[in-house]
Scaffold this active site. Structure first.
Site: not given
Ligand code: ZN
Length: 195
Positions: A48, A53, A152
Site C-alpha cells: 500500500g 508518503q 494502515h
Molecule cells: Zn505506511
C-alpha cells in the site's frame, strides 16, 4: 518512474490530507499521479502507498497485495494473518468504519519507516466507503490482512503512523526481528516484552 517516498519526520506525514473533487479525480494529472504511485509501490515493494508518503497531502492511496509477496510466509502464517492476494485498486476520500470483534496483533512495517517493524493491534474487519480511480462510489468490506492494509493506509490520510498505535516495546529493526522474533507467537512476544 518511481517517486521518492518521504520518511517519518516529514511534516506531510502528520497532516490531515484534503479530499479530492470528482473533477480532480478524473483529471489527467491525477490519473498520472495514480500510475506513478502504483509504480512506486511496486518498486518499493509494498502492499500500500498513501499520497502523503510521496509528499502529496491528498486523500488518495493505492493498494495491491501480490501473491509473489507471500512466498516467504508458511501456509500457517498466511492463515493466521488471513492474508490473501488483493488486486490493485485505488481508494479516494475513504471513510473507515471499524467493525466490532477481534483485534489481531501482528508485526507490520511502513515504507516511511524503513528497516523497522512493530506489533500493531488492528480491527479484524472493516467497512470502507470511498471513491475509486474513476470517482465511482465503492463500499469495501474486508477482513484479516486486507483490513489491516486499509487501516494502515487510511491512517496515513489522517496524519497517523503505526508508531502511534504499536506496542512500543515491540519496535525492532528488521534485522533483529528476523533474528529474535520472526515465527514466534505474537501473544508470547508481548508477554515477554511487557511483563
Ligand atoms: Zn505506511
Amino acid at each position: 518512474m518511481a517517486l521518492k517516498i518521504v520518511s517519518v519526520g516529514d511534516p506531510v506525514l502528520r497532516q490531515r490530507a484534503r479530499a479530492l473533487s470528482a473533477e480532480e479525480i478524473v483529471s489527467p494529472e491525477m490519473q498520472r499521479l495514480i500510475e506513478q504511485m502504483r509504480e512506486t509501490m511496486h518498486a518499493a515493494p509494498g502492499v500500500g502507498l498513501a499520497a502523503p508518503q510521496i509528499g502529496q497531502s491528498l486523500q488518495l492511496a493505492v493498494i495491491e497485495d501480490r501473491a509473489e509477496y507471500h512466498r516467504t510466509l508458511a501456509p500457517a502464517q498466511m492463515a493466521e494473518r488471513e492474508r490473501q492476494p488483493v488486486a490493485f485498486h485505488v481508494i479516494i476520500n475513504p471513510e473507515l468504519h471499524l467493525l466490532p470483534g477481534a483485534q489481531p496483533e501482528f508485526f507490520e512495517g511502513c515504507l516511511s519507516l524503513p528497516g523497522l517493524t512493530a506489533i500493531v493491534p488492528r480491527s479484524r474487519t472493516v467497512r470502507v466507503e470511498c471513491l475509486d480511480h474513476r470517482g465511482k462510489p465503492q463500499v469495501i468490506t474486508a477482513s484479516g490482512w486486507y483490513a489491516r492494509i486499509l487501516q494502515h493506509e487510511i491512517d496515513h490520510l489522517h496524519g497517523t503512523v503505526y508508531v502511534d498505535r504499536m506496542h512500543s516495546r515491540s519496535l525492532s529493526t528488521m534485522e533483529n526481528y528476523q533474528q529474535h522474533w520472526q515465527g514466534r507467537p505474537v501473544a508470547s512476544i508481548i508477554h515477554e516484552l511487557e511483563r
